[in-house]
Design an enzyme around this catalytic site. Sequence first.
Site, PDB file in Angstrom:
ATOM      1  N   ARG A   1     -16.288  13.122 -16.875  1.00 60.77           N
ATOM      2  CA  ARG A   1     -16.260  14.583 -16.804  1.00 60.77           C
ATOM      3  C   ARG A   1     -17.685  15.106 -16.660  1.00 60.77           C
ATOM      4  NH1 ARG A   1     -16.047  18.898 -21.335  1.00 60.77           N
ATOM      5  NH2 ARG A   1     -15.810  20.795 -20.091  1.00 60.77           N
TER       6      ARG A   1
ATOM      7  N   TYR B   1     -14.392  19.209 -32.483  1.00 59.63           N
ATOM      8  CA  TYR B   1     -15.509  18.660 -33.252  1.00 59.63           C
ATOM      9  C   TYR B   1     -15.272  18.675 -34.754  1.00 59.63           C
ATOM     10  CZ  TYR B   1     -18.156  18.278 -28.984  1.00 59.63           C
ATOM     11  OH  TYR B   1     -18.573  17.910 -27.727  1.00 59.63           O
TER      12      TYR B   1
ATOM     13  N   HIS C   1     -19.944  25.386 -16.686  1.00 59.89           N
ATOM     14  CA  HIS C   1     -20.384  24.952 -18.032  1.00 59.89           C
ATOM     15  C   HIS C   1     -21.660  25.710 -18.360  1.00 59.89           C
ATOM     16  CE1 HIS C   1     -19.832  21.477 -21.041  1.00 59.89           C
ATOM     17  NE2 HIS C   1     -20.741  22.277 -21.557  1.00 59.89           N
TER      18      HIS C   1
ATOM     19  N   GLU D   1     -13.715  16.895 -24.929  1.00 62.74           N
ATOM     20  CA  GLU D   1     -14.926  16.588 -25.691  1.00 62.74           C
ATOM     21  C   GLU D   1     -14.563  16.279 -27.141  1.00 62.74           C
ATOM     22  OE1 GLU D   1     -18.180  19.391 -25.573  1.00 62.74           O
ATOM     23  OE2 GLU D   1     -17.793  19.832 -23.467  1.00 62.74           O
TER      24      GLU D   1
ATOM     25  N   ASN E   1     -11.671  20.705 -26.636  1.00 63.51           N
ATOM     26  CA  ASN E   1     -12.927  20.218 -27.209  1.00 63.51           C
ATOM     27  C   ASN E   1     -12.799  20.348 -28.718  1.00 63.51           C
ATOM     28  OD1 ASN E   1     -13.873  19.928 -24.644  1.00 63.51           O
ATOM     29  ND2 ASN E   1     -15.531  21.410 -24.798  1.00 63.51           N
TER      30      ASN E   1
ATOM     31  N   GLU F   1     -15.293  26.080 -22.545  1.00 63.55           N
ATOM     32  CA  GLU F   1     -15.514  26.844 -23.776  1.00 63.55           C
ATOM     33  C   GLU F   1     -15.910  28.304 -23.503  1.00 63.55           C
ATOM     34  OE1 GLU F   1     -18.043  24.840 -26.589  1.00 63.55           O
ATOM     35  OE2 GLU F   1     -16.683  23.158 -26.747  1.00 63.55           O
TER      36      GLU F   1
HETATM   37  N1  LIG Z   1     -22.763  21.346 -30.021  1.00 63.49           N
HETATM   38  N2  LIG Z   1     -22.435  20.588 -29.363  1.00 63.49           N
HETATM   39  C1  LIG Z   1     -22.005  19.543 -28.555  1.00 63.49           C
HETATM   40  C2  LIG Z   1     -21.223  20.041 -27.310  1.00 63.49           C
HETATM   41  C3  LIG Z   1     -22.133  20.740 -26.295  1.00 63.49           C
HETATM   42  O1  LIG Z   1     -23.238  19.896 -25.972  1.00 63.49           O
HETATM   43  C4  LIG Z   1     -21.274  21.004 -25.065  1.00 63.49           C
HETATM   44  O2  LIG Z   1     -22.053  21.489 -23.980  1.00 63.49           O
HETATM   45  C5  LIG Z   1     -20.211  22.057 -25.385  1.00 63.49           C
HETATM   46  O3  LIG Z   1     -19.216  21.998 -24.373  1.00 63.49           O
HETATM   47  C6  LIG Z   1     -19.583  21.857 -26.775  1.00 63.49           C
HETATM   48  O4  LIG Z   1     -20.326  22.261 -27.845  1.00 63.49           O
HETATM   49  C7  LIG Z   1     -20.116  20.976 -27.723  1.00 63.49           C
END
Ligand SMILES: N#[N+]C[C@@H]1[C@@H](O)[C@H](O)[C@@H](O)[C@@H]2O[C@H]12
Length: 444
Positions: free
Chosen positions: A77, A294, A121, A350, A292, A166
């Site tokens: 990706r 976390y 992004h 993610e 995504n 996001e």
């Molecule tokens: N913070 N963090 C890691 C990661 C970031 O590096 C990504 O660009 C985003 O899509 C998402 O926030 C996650």
Amino acid sequence: MAELRFPDGFLWGTATASYQVEGAVREDGRGESIWDRFSHTPGKTFEGQTGDVACDHYHRYPEDVEHMARMGMNAYRFSVAWPRIFPEGKGPVNQKGLDFYRRLVDALQGRHIQPCLTLYHWDLPQALQEKGGWDNRDTGRYFAEYAHTLYQALGDRVPLWITLNEPWVAAILGHAFGQHAPGFGDFPLAMRVVHHLLLAHGWAVEAFRHDGPRRAQIGITLNLSPVEPATGKEADGQAADLADRFTNRLFLDPIFRGAYPELPDLMRSALPQATPEEMERISTPVDFLGVNYYTRQVVEADPQGLYGVGMVPARGDLTEMGWEVYPQGLYDLLIRVHREYHPQAVYVTENGAAFADEIQDGEVDDPRRIAYVREHLSRAHAAIGAGVPLKGYFYWSLMDNFEWAFGYSKRFGLLYVVPGSLERVWKRSARWYAQVAQANAVPL
Ligand SMILES: N#[N+]C[C@@H]1[C@@H](O)[C@H](O)[C@@H](O)[C@@H]2O[C@H]12
């Protein structure tokens, strides 16, 4: 050996984003993005670090694709930098920019790695920001034209397309909290941006349906997290419900239900008055949902908090981002979106963690990252067993990279990137993840 086997054809990948890895910000006609401008603004990023060079993926992508192939990845990706395709956001196409992504897709296909392309992004062309950025509805139209250009250029060679990454972060951190580009602190502006990003998503999906690649699929990637009340008190429960509406449902509901969730008057009144036609456009059906994940959110009623909601500081096993390691949240989230929103397919686009990785004698031993991924994959496997149509997992990230306002101070990668030389060194987690991908199974 005991193991958790995944379905045949499951995608095992890693994820990156253009501004975080490519560098070459002035090369081959690339225009300026809002992240170029933001990162070069004093005080905005850790030690003033920028993505000017990043991981030099723009030049080193052949080596990076070889690393992916050696890991046994069958998917990758990545995102396209809009300013490489349209330096001014619209107008004449920059052929050299398109050619880079054609070369990248060729390299991936040459190693039987499926491209998964994110159209946005966060690196909006600065020229569009100067015309209002996402506060200007026209930006969504230009986004759809940019998307259409890529559909035509890369078509079915890219089987998975993601419109936005996001959008909540782009809207809220970028326009309400000022922590991301373009760096505004204006809540009503942020809510207009929410709506305009959703419109952009809808127009891009419509363009895809109208004359996009026939055999490919399109979706959106949302940052989602279970929201739990700190206690059983009614006020904390109400705070958790509001936090869920403002984070998860603010995008899930329009996309999958065609309507915004109930919101507090002040929040609701900041959203533009959406017409039924606009909500229909926003909820144009997608082929998959990208998740995504976390960590979870734990909240409590707090009169001092935003809309009376206070975030309870994470405790226990924390990553370098200060996020709680909470694998169960991935299972809970996947089950919820499956049961409440019924996406045709789901990808974990993610999941990953930053830990204090150190290189010693050319080795990076990162047992916590192995444990993190193993525990989250075990919950993903359980979710599949419970009926969730989970089709793939993309670890964030392939390599240590520019972590937005944190600069290079947070290492998420499976590959350690040596400062200066930018040499890629496999962490122990890379070798572990390679075994998982090649076996299509997680060893227990
Ligand atoms: N913070 N963090 C890691 C990661 C970031 O590096 C990504 O660009 C985003 O899509 C998402 O926030 C996650």
